[in-house]
Scaffold this motif. Structure first.
Motif, mmCIF file in Angstrom:
data_model
loop_
_atom_site.group_PDB
_atom_site.id
_atom_site.type_symbol
_atom_site.label_atom_id
_atom_site.label_comp_id
_atom_site.label_asym_id
_atom_site.label_seq_id
_atom_site.Cartn_x
_atom_site.Cartn_y
_atom_site.Cartn_z
ATOM 1 N N LEU A 1 0.921 -1.096 -0.037
ATOM 2 C CA LEU A 1 -0.022 0.013 0.051
ATOM 3 C C LEU A 1 0.737 1.388 0.001
ATOM 4 C CD1 LEU A 1 -2.607 1.564 0.154
ATOM 5 C CD2 LEU A 1 -2.681 1.170 2.759
ATOM 6 N N GLN A 2 1.910 1.566 0.803
ATOM 7 C CA GLN A 2 2.703 2.418 0.653
ATOM 8 C C GLN A 2 3.395 2.708 -0.386
ATOM 9 O OE1 GLN A 2 5.206 1.776 4.251
ATOM 10 N NE2 GLN A 2 3.743 2.205 5.809
ATOM 11 N N LEU A 3 3.893 1.488 -1.177
ATOM 12 C CA LEU A 3 4.578 1.785 -2.441
ATOM 13 C C LEU A 3 3.704 2.188 -3.672
ATOM 14 C CD1 LEU A 3 6.714 -1.747 -2.729
ATOM 15 C CD2 LEU A 3 7.493 0.679 -2.390
ATOM 16 N N ALA A 4 2.570 1.683 -3.350
ATOM 17 C CA ALA A 4 1.592 2.337 -4.465
ATOM 18 C C ALA A 4 1.260 3.641 -4.117
ATOM 19 C CB ALA A 4 0.072 1.482 -4.230
ATOM 20 N N LEU A 5 1.233 4.083 -2.974
ATOM 21 C CA LEU A 5 0.992 5.469 -2.590
ATOM 22 C C LEU A 5 1.961 6.358 -2.994
ATOM 23 C CD1 LEU A 5 -0.696 7.905 -1.426
ATOM 24 C CD2 LEU A 5 0.584 7.416 0.990
#
Length: 407
Positions: free
Chosen positions: A280-284
């Motif tokens: 999720l953090q990488l996508a953000l």
């Protein structure tokens, strides 16, 4: 040596240049860190799902659960069919928050288990499939808006509560042992089925009275407490999609709740939770990088066209587009709209009423002494069925406009 040193000094970037080059990346990292902290903070509290008695947010139900506990009613939250059926008894109320999520096997099992007891079963917003299995003989009808309604029934709980915010799905039955309350468009949104040997079943069309932010409205709290607090024990059943009993007819194996009935874990269960947060953090971060590197679009600037386009060419181009897509309805609408706009001032109708049949048709009929039915079909009729009919419509509108001008 001096020249070389000066050249190397001038070639090295200054602190200002380094800041200008890296400030976007630093801003993205700062936003990512802030988002991570915000997500961690929001998920570290007491947050649960909708209608969860442990949740304090607007769609949770902690308020009614705490009020029930103050009345010495024990509240137990279960998420599996095995726990729900094993806890059901003559001194319990079983609340099923999402009966429509249950599979046919789960519905049959739940119905069998509750029929064998003399307790109460409360079904929230049960639709047609779940009603047929969990409350035979009852028919679920289309939903009505949730609003304040009077009980209009002899049920003591409803009479004491008075008006409450009810609605949602409505129910009907031919049973003589049923109490129908809070009618919405002629059908009750609360139905109580009494079974002398097997307890009773309550069908509530909408769960709004159980939400934290709706509990203090009207008689919602009183109605909720009386429906759920009639027995000393309340089993709050939150159906879960990962319930082992939902795999198709196999019984719960008493495991941790993350394994299927065959003892196998799903693909999501095998992924460590840290990897999910990392993804999720990488996508953000990728989204922020895309925004940072994207083109900065400003307001639309009106520019003069390099060439002048004649109105006839624009009209012809639009007509070709309509013909290419067989948009005869849009073409006919445009023709009729333009004709009504031009005819209205000729017959003394204001531009605001030019597209009102009740105003325009009598004025045109009085000017031409023409039957109203023919005018209505011409000016406000349906779309032509083919291209020939569209051409004929255009000719008739043109003739009508010329006739109005010369009359």
């Amino acid at each position: 040596m001096t020249v070389a040193t000066a050249a190397s000094s001038s070639a090295s970037p200054t602190a200002r240049q380094v800041w200008i080059r890296t400030r976007g990346l630093l801003l993205a990292v700062l936003v990512l860190v802030a988002a991570g902290i915000a997500l961690a903070a929001t998920h570290s509290g007491d947050r649960h799902g909708r209608l969860d008695p442990r949740s304090a947010d607007r769609y949770g139900s902690r308020a009614v659960a705490e009020l029930l506990k103050d009345r010495s009613v024990s509240v137990r939250v279960v998420t599996t069919l095995k726990d729900a059926t094993s806890a059901a008894g003559p001194d319990t109320t079983l609340l099923v928050t999402a009966p429509n999520l249950l599979t046919p096997y789960q519905q049959h099992t739940l119905r069998t288990a509750t029929t064998a007891t003399a307790g109460r079963t409360v079904l929230l917003a049960a639709g047609p499939p779940s009603v047929r299995a969990l409350a035979p003989g009852v028919r679920a009808q289309s939903a009505a808006p949730v609003t304040t309604r009077a009980p209009h029934c002899p049920l003591e709980a409803a009479r004491l509560a008075g008006t409450a915010e009810t609605g949602g799905l409505r129910y009907s039955t031919d049973s003589l042992d049923a109490l129908a309350c809070y009618p919405a468009d002629g059908l009750p949104s609360l139905l109580l089925l009494r079974h002398p040997a097997a307890g009773d079943t309550v069908l509530l069309g909408s769960p709004d009275i159980l939400y934290n932010d709706r509990l203090d409205k009207e008689g919602n709290a009183s109605l909720a407490l009386q429906l759920l607090g009639s027995q000393p024990h309340l089993i709050w059943y939150l159906p879960s999609l990962d319930d082992p009993s939902a795999t198709g007819g196999e019984h719960d194996d008493g495991g941790t709740g993350n394994e299927s009935a065959g003892g196998q874990s799903s693909f999501i269960d095998l992924i460590p939770s840290g990897w999910l947060w990392g993804a999720l953090q990488l996508a953000l971060a990728a989204a922020l990088a895309a925004v940072w590197r994207s083109r900065h679009l400003g307001p639309v600037i009106a520019e003069r066209l390099p060439v002048a386009i004649r109105a006839s060419e624009s009209t012809e181009g639009r007509a070709r587009l309509h013909r290419k897509t067989n948009a005869r309805d849009r073409a006919a609408t445009a023709l009729r709209h333009a004709s009504r706009t031009r005819i209205a001032p000729l017959v003394g109708v204001s531009p605001q009423d030019a597209h009102s049949p009740a105003t325009l048709l009598p004025a045109v009929s009085a000017r031409l002494s023409t039957a109203d039915d023919g005018l209505r079909e011409l000016i406000f009729g349906p779309a032509p069925s083919d291209d020939a009919a569209l051409v004929l419509l255009a000719d008739q509108l043109d003739s009508l406009e010329r006739e109005v001008r010369t009359s």
